[in-house]
Design an enzyme around this catalytic site. Structure first.
Site, PDB file in Angstrom:
ATOM      1  N   SER A 120       0.834  -1.202   0.000  1.00  0.00           N
ATOM      2  CA  SER A 120       0.000   0.000   0.000  1.00  0.00           C
ATOM      3  C   SER A 120       0.870   1.254   0.000  1.00  0.00           C
ATOM      4  O   SER A 120       1.683   1.438  -0.910  1.00  0.00           O
ATOM      5  CB  SER A 120      -0.952  -0.041   1.199  1.00  0.00           C
ATOM      6  OG  SER A 120      -1.986   0.901   1.065  1.00  0.00           O
TER       7      SER A 120
ATOM      8  N   ASP B 221     -10.015  -4.189  -5.262  1.00  0.00           N
ATOM      9  CA  ASP B 221      -9.446  -3.445  -4.136  1.00  0.00           C
ATOM     10  C   ASP B 221     -10.345  -2.243  -3.839  1.00  0.00           C
ATOM     11  O   ASP B 221     -10.512  -1.364  -4.683  1.00  0.00           O
ATOM     12  CB  ASP B 221      -8.030  -2.973  -4.501  1.00  0.00           C
ATOM     13  CG  ASP B 221      -7.279  -2.350  -3.332  1.00  0.00           C
ATOM     14  OD1 ASP B 221      -7.921  -1.709  -2.480  1.00  0.00           O
ATOM     15  OD2 ASP B 221      -6.045  -2.487  -3.280  1.00  0.00           O
TER      16      ASP B 221
ATOM     17  N   HIS C 217      -7.616  -5.423  -0.622  1.00  0.00           N
ATOM     18  CA  HIS C 217      -6.474  -4.549  -0.347  1.00  0.00           C
ATOM     19  C   HIS C 217      -5.566  -5.232   0.670  1.00  0.00           C
ATOM     20  O   HIS C 217      -5.942  -5.428   1.825  1.00  0.00           O
ATOM     21  CB  HIS C 217      -6.955  -3.199   0.186  1.00  0.00           C
ATOM     22  CG  HIS C 217      -5.849  -2.194   0.338  1.00  0.00           C
ATOM     23  ND1 HIS C 217      -5.322  -1.510  -0.738  1.00  0.00           N
ATOM     24  CD2 HIS C 217      -5.151  -1.775   1.423  1.00  0.00           C
ATOM     25  CE1 HIS C 217      -4.370  -0.696  -0.327  1.00  0.00           C
ATOM     26  NE2 HIS C 217      -4.238  -0.845   0.982  1.00  0.00           N
TER      27      HIS C 217
END
Length: 327
Positions: free
Chosen positions: A142, A269, A298
């Site tokens: 991320s 996601d 995610h």
């Protein structure tokens, strides 16, 4: 390099969508088997970074994997621990570093961390090199994935020749589009979770540095975009949130990456929409490859037929690091 629009990843039937595939591992996966050795290093601005080292399970290793966590994460998150555990078992030492303010103790300067704070990653790389490692690999998740890509793009051919490959997951390559996406009603659970930990940090810093951090506009902060506009951007030298996103989004740096780099994102996601990824640009690059899975959420990627609590993303990262070419 051609973008792979499907992978061999298959999610369990009882994790039917991106939200559940994201939330289930974060809340219910309990990872064990990693014991860190913490080292605190002092940064040039007299702050500190806490580095958590985990040596390979057998034989001294000359190979190190540097892992960068996501927004408001740390070295103990399940996606970090799971990756470290597998890599250790395969002969790789690991260094999971904690961003400023994320290690359990507030850092000492007014600044925090942000999506483009590559100076700190460079400090971590230097520390790994000082220990005599001969091969360095990156894994990022991320925000940590965006940071990794930006770092490699900035360095280009000037990077250390010891840095060999990078793998990143669930990367918000277009920070502005992702920040606006998380405002949507169906995604606000994630936004509020981030804000619930970011706000107390700002409040604590404002008491320590009242002349540099004011809470006068705190009432304007309703979204993550607002937080970046009111706090993140001015505190770190940007004009506003849009300027911060423009200067730090990794999509503006990937074309300069000089090492084999794998980006893995899921189409479902909820935090990083597929439309935010620079697919056309990446498909033209020699060193950067994008794999788009239809599922995974995610930083989830909990596959059907799980064995030994090793997630698909962990096996994919190990496979890419060990082999000499993209699949």
């Amino acid at each position: 390099m051609p973008v792979l629009k499907e992978t061999d990843f298959i999610s369990p039937f009882w994790l039917p969508n991106g939200h559940i595939q994201t939330i289930f591992p974060a809340l219910f996966r309990k990872t064990t088997g990693v014991k860190y050795q913490r080292e605190r290093i002092i940064t040039p601005d007299q702050d500190f970074l806490d580095l958590d080292w985990s040596p390979a399970n057998h034989n001294p290793s000359r190979k190190i994997v540097i892992l960068s966590h996501g927004l408001e994460g740390n070295s103990t998150k399940q996606y970090i621990i799971g990756m470290v555990r597998l890599l250790n078992s395969q002969g790789y030492d690991c260094l999971a570093w904690n961003f400023r303010s994320c290690s359990g103790e507030m850092n000492k300067t007014p600044v925090f961390y942000h999506s483009g704070a590559t100076d700190d990653l460079d400090i971590v790389v230097t520390q790994a090199i000082s220990r005599g490692y001969k091969e360095i690999y990156f894994i990022g998740f991320s925000l940590g994935g965006n940071l990794t890509l930006k770092y490699l793009g900035e360095k280009g051919r000037q990077r250390s020749n010891l840095i060999r490959k990078a793998v990143v997951f669930s990367v918000p390559m277009d920070l502005k589009q992702c920040s606006l996406s998380i405002i949507k009603r169906e995604n606000r659970i994630y936004m509020h979770r981030f804000l619930n930990t970011l706000r107390p940090k700002v409040n604590a810093k404002s008491r320590l540095f009242p002349d540099q951090i004011s809470l006068a506009k705190d009432h304007l902060v309703k979204t993550l975009y607002d937080f970046d506009d009111v706090y993140t951007a001015p505190l770190h030298g940007f004009d506003n949130a849009s300027h911060y996103y423009e200067m730090c989004s990794s999509m503006f740096f990937v074309e300069h990456i000089q090492i084999p780099t794998l980006i893995v994102n899921a189409d479902n996601d909820p935090i990083v929409p597929g439309s935010s990824l620079p697919v056309e640009l990446i498909s033209s690059l020699e060193n950067v490859h994008l794999e788009l899975s239809s599922q995974g959420g995610h930083c989830g990627f909990r596959q059907y037929g799980l064995r030994d609590d090793i997630y698909w993303s962990e096996k994919r990262a190990l496979d890419f690091i060990q082999k000499n070419e993209f699949l």
